[in-house]
Design a protein around this motif. Structure first.
Motif, PDB file in Angstrom:
ATOM      1  N   LEU A  71       2.923  -0.401  14.339  1.00 38.42           N
ATOM      2  CA  LEU A  71       2.856  -1.770  13.422  1.00 38.42           C
ATOM      3  C   LEU A  71       4.199  -1.965  12.524  1.00 38.42           C
ATOM      4  O   LEU A  71       4.569  -2.995  12.174  1.00 38.42           O
ATOM      5  CB  LEU A  71       1.464  -1.756  12.643  1.00 38.42           C
ATOM      6  N   GLN A  72       4.376  -0.702  12.022  1.00 34.20           N
ATOM      7  CA  GLN A  72       5.613  -0.714  11.099  1.00 34.20           C
ATOM      8  C   GLN A  72       6.916  -1.452  11.884  1.00 34.20           C
ATOM      9  O   GLN A  72       7.846  -2.050  11.274  1.00 34.20           O
ATOM     10  CB  GLN A  72       6.025   0.534  10.612  1.00 34.20           C
ATOM     11  N   ASP A  73       6.993  -0.841  13.324  1.00 29.18           N
ATOM     12  CA  ASP A  73       8.038  -1.441  14.086  1.00 29.18           C
ATOM     13  C   ASP A  73       8.126  -2.946  14.245  1.00 29.18           C
ATOM     14  O   ASP A  73       9.099  -3.633  14.536  1.00 29.18           O
ATOM     15  CB  ASP A  73       8.218  -0.600  15.264  1.00 29.18           C
ATOM     16  N   GLN A  74       6.867  -3.784  13.847  1.00 31.00           N
ATOM     17  CA  GLN A  74       7.109  -4.901  14.020  1.00 31.00           C
ATOM     18  C   GLN A  74       7.080  -5.495  12.626  1.00 31.00           C
ATOM     19  O   GLN A  74       6.863  -6.733  12.534  1.00 31.00           O
ATOM     20  CB  GLN A  74       5.528  -5.217  14.474  1.00 31.00           C
ATOM     21  N   GLY A  75       7.272  -4.820  11.694  1.00 30.58           N
ATOM     22  CA  GLY A  75       7.654  -5.573  10.214  1.00 30.58           C
ATOM     23  C   GLY A  75       6.571  -5.078   9.038  1.00 30.58           C
ATOM     24  O   GLY A  75       7.057  -5.411   7.994  1.00 30.58           O
ATOM     25  N   LEU A  76       5.522  -4.571   9.232  1.00 31.28           N
ATOM     26  CA  LEU A  76       4.644  -4.331   8.513  1.00 31.28           C
ATOM     27  C   LEU A  76       5.103  -2.917   7.532  1.00 31.28           C
ATOM     28  O   LEU A  76       5.740  -2.033   8.058  1.00 31.28           O
ATOM     29  CB  LEU A  76       3.046  -3.957   8.951  1.00 31.28           C
ATOM     30  N   ASP A  77       4.496  -2.772   6.286  1.00 24.01           N
ATOM     31  CA  ASP A  77       4.886  -1.556   5.500  1.00 24.01           C
ATOM     32  C   ASP A  77       3.954  -0.605   5.865  1.00 24.01           C
ATOM     33  O   ASP A  77       2.835  -0.823   6.578  1.00 24.01           O
ATOM     34  CB  ASP A  77       5.095  -1.867   4.171  1.00 24.01           C
ATOM     35  N   THR A  78       4.059   0.342   5.266  1.00 27.21           N
ATOM     36  CA  THR A  78       3.188   1.644   5.633  1.00 27.21           C
ATOM     37  C   THR A  78       1.862   1.459   5.224  1.00 27.21           C
ATOM     38  O   THR A  78       0.772   1.836   5.928  1.00 27.21           O
ATOM     39  CB  THR A  78       3.750   2.882   5.102  1.00 27.21           C
ATOM     40  N   TYR A  79       1.610   0.637   4.041  1.00 29.57           N
ATOM     41  CA  TYR A  79       0.278   0.470   3.644  1.00 29.57           C
ATOM     42  C   TYR A  79      -0.552  -0.571   4.340  1.00 29.57           C
ATOM     43  O   TYR A  79      -1.739  -0.509   4.751  1.00 29.57           O
ATOM     44  CB  TYR A  79       0.278   0.181   2.218  1.00 29.57           C
ATOM     45  N   ALA A  80       0.395  -1.675   4.474  1.00 23.58           N
ATOM     46  CA  ALA A  80      -0.073  -2.963   5.348  1.00 23.58           C
ATOM     47  C   ALA A  80      -0.503  -2.450   6.723  1.00 23.58           C
ATOM     48  O   ALA A  80      -1.572  -3.274   7.366  1.00 23.58           O
ATOM     49  CB  ALA A  80       0.878  -3.973   5.384  1.00 23.58           C
ATOM     50  N   ALA A  81       0.185  -1.647   7.479  1.00 21.29           N
ATOM     51  CA  ALA A  81      -0.062  -1.168   8.968  1.00 21.29           C
ATOM     52  C   ALA A  81      -1.592  -0.349   8.753  1.00 21.29           C
ATOM     53  O   ALA A  81      -2.388  -0.691   9.767  1.00 21.29           O
ATOM     54  CB  ALA A  81       0.883  -0.261   9.203  1.00 21.29           C
ATOM     55  N   ASN A  82      -1.755   0.276   7.788  1.00 23.09           N
ATOM     56  CA  ASN A  82      -3.004   1.043   7.848  1.00 23.09           C
ATOM     57  C   ASN A  82      -4.015   0.120   7.428  1.00 23.09           C
ATOM     58  O   ASN A  82      -5.069   0.083   8.159  1.00 23.09           O
ATOM     59  CB  ASN A  82      -2.957   2.015   6.473  1.00 23.09           C
TER      60      ASN A  82
END
Length: 216
Positions: free
Chosen positions: A115-126
């Motif tokens: 999900l980070q590869d799609q632009g989310l940061d580490t916390y938003a991905a969680n």
């Protein structure tokens, strides 16, 4: 007073540690009975504190990708290497805690990477995965320290939540000792997120000025 259950030492064993850059040091690895989360956490005892000095302690959460495979997407591997040497020089303990991916587990962490590869940061991905931003609980760390007779320490960390949780369990954190900043082309956005989302004490100004090109 802390209300955590008592923990006992299970075993102690001497292990010579050797790192890929040639650094080596002898350590004592300590295991425990009765940890509240049932995980196989390990204390790595290094060096000897000087007379009247409190030990230097780091709570290091397991990171298979960073600690073992040298992933550049985080700063965990370099922090582990730094911590071992700094603690050995001064005397203290590194607690190696089996809390992969800030407590969400290896598979979930890799899902979050996608999900980070799609632009989310580490916390938003969680959050997008329906998981906590940070699921780590340091009760077992407090148990381990107490079993080792450590109730006063200096904490090697940039994360204020670690000291807050230890304090709730009657561990006195006398001073916060910052870790180094280990920036790569792949982790600068991750480090910035740690500052803005969970108040890690990293030099945000330096990170904001870092113009690191994306990997190609």
């Amino acid at each position: 007073m802390s209300d955590i259950p008592a923990t006992t030492i299970r075993s102690r064993v001497r292990v010579p540690l050797r790192f890929g850059d040639g650094y080596g040091v002898d350590a004592e690895l300590v295991t425990f009975h009765g940890l509240t989360d049932g995980q196989e956490h390990v204390a790595v005892v290094l060096g000897e504190p000087g007379a009247g000095a409190v030990p230097l302690v780091r709570l290091h959460s397991e990171c298979l990708t960073g600690d073992v495979f040298g992933s550049a997407r985080c700063d965990c591997g370099p922090q582990l290497r730094e911590a071992v040497e700094r603690i050995a020089e001064r005397g203290g303990v590194l607690l190696y805690l089996r809390q992969e991916g800030r407590g969400i587990g290896l598979y979930n962490k890799l899902d979050a990477y996608a999900l980070q590869d799609q632009g989310l940061d580490t916390y938003a991905a969680n959050t997008a995965l329906g998981l906590p931003e940070d699921a780590r609980d340091y009760t077992s760390a407090a148990q381990m320290l107490t079993a080792l007779g450590i109730t006063d320490l200096d904490l090697l960390s940039n994360n204020p939540d670690k000291s807050a949780q230890l304090t709730r369990h009657a561990i006195t954190v006398r001073h916060h000792v910052p870790t180094g900043v280990f920036t790569t082309a792949h982790n600068v956005h991750y480090l910035r997120a740690k500052v803005t989302q969970t108040q890690h004490t990293l030099p945000l100004g330096e990170l904001e000025q870092t113009d690191i090109p994306a990997a190609g």
